[in-house]
Write an enzyme that holds these catalytic residues in place. Sequence first.
Site, PDB file in Angstrom:
ATOM      1  N   GLU A  89      -1.014  -8.576   4.950  1.00 36.07           N
ATOM      2  CA  GLU A  89      -0.868  -8.836   6.382  1.00 36.07           C
ATOM      3  C   GLU A  89      -2.202  -8.879   7.117  1.00 36.07           C
ATOM      4  O   GLU A  89      -2.271  -9.323   8.268  1.00 36.07           O
ATOM      5  CB  GLU A  89       0.054  -7.784   7.016  1.00 36.07           C
ATOM      6  CG  GLU A  89      -0.570  -6.420   7.244  1.00 36.07           C
ATOM      7  CD  GLU A  89      -0.675  -5.528   6.021  1.00 36.07           C
ATOM      8  OE1 GLU A  89      -1.107  -4.379   6.189  1.00 36.07           O
ATOM      9  OE2 GLU A  89      -0.335  -5.964   4.896  1.00 36.07           O
ATOM     10  N   HIS A 131      -3.251  -5.183   1.231  1.00 36.02           N
ATOM     11  CA  HIS A 131      -2.661  -5.453   2.547  1.00 36.02           C
ATOM     12  C   HIS A 131      -2.644  -6.957   2.815  1.00 36.02           C
ATOM     13  O   HIS A 131      -3.572  -7.489   3.430  1.00 36.02           O
ATOM     14  CB  HIS A 131      -3.469  -4.753   3.639  1.00 36.02           C
ATOM     15  CG  HIS A 131      -3.327  -3.282   3.651  1.00 36.02           C
ATOM     16  ND1 HIS A 131      -2.373  -2.634   4.410  1.00 36.02           N
ATOM     17  CD2 HIS A 131      -4.018  -2.315   3.007  1.00 36.02           C
ATOM     18  CE1 HIS A 131      -2.490  -1.334   4.228  1.00 36.02           C
ATOM     19  NE2 HIS A 131      -3.478  -1.111   3.380  1.00 36.02           N
ATOM     20  N   CYS A 178       0.835  -1.206   0.000  1.00 35.82           N
ATOM     21  CA  CYS A 178       0.000   0.000   0.000  1.00 35.82           C
ATOM     22  C   CYS A 178       0.872   1.259   0.000  1.00 35.82           C
ATOM     23  O   CYS A 178       1.522   1.545  -0.983  1.00 35.82           O
ATOM     24  CB  CYS A 178      -1.000  -0.034   1.153  1.00 35.82           C
ATOM     25  SG  CYS A 178      -2.399   1.083   0.923  1.00 35.82           S
TER      26      CYS A 178
END
Length: 197
Positions: free
Chosen positions: A179, A177, A86
């Site tokens: 994660e 994202h 990002c």
Amino acid sequence: MTLRAGVLAVQGDVSEHGDAIERAAAAHDRTAEVVEIREAGLVPDCDVLLLPGGESTTISRLIHREGIAEEIESHVEAGKPVLATCAGLIVSATDAQDDRVDTLNVIDVSVERNAFGRQRDSFEAPLDVTGLNESFPAVFIRAPVIDYVGEDVEVLATWDDRPVAVRDGPVVGTSFHPELTEDPRIHDLAFFDSVES
């Protein structure tokens, strides 16, 4: 062997990236030592780096002020892997389309900030990613989009016919994202394929 993973801890999902790299390492019967990078001097001892999301102008300003930017550039020049997600992708690009962002120039792409809308427009989408056998559940939050890709850059995934994941040498950049899922395969793709090959 323990993998020393530096996570830029200026903004963004620092602990989530740490958890993801630990899950990816465990899948390879390895361990990861996560180092939070807030000042210069720590990057040179890291095997891999994670550049999380956040606000790209703030991240850019802080890493240049603290002397971390030069260390990241040296890390990439040495061929060591980086995952930039990002805002990390925006800061890593050659062109952020915003004069307030002093980019690292480590991914030969031009990135349009917040191209997928505001936070309320965030969404999850299954992506076909080069190197992964099954689709990846990508989470997009005010995500940037890549609108120019250099000739040596490999596009790993697209959404709506626009690149959202790329590899430029040792650097993998994503608009989304990875994660924020329990799926460590993007971290695996960025680090362990590179580290063990």
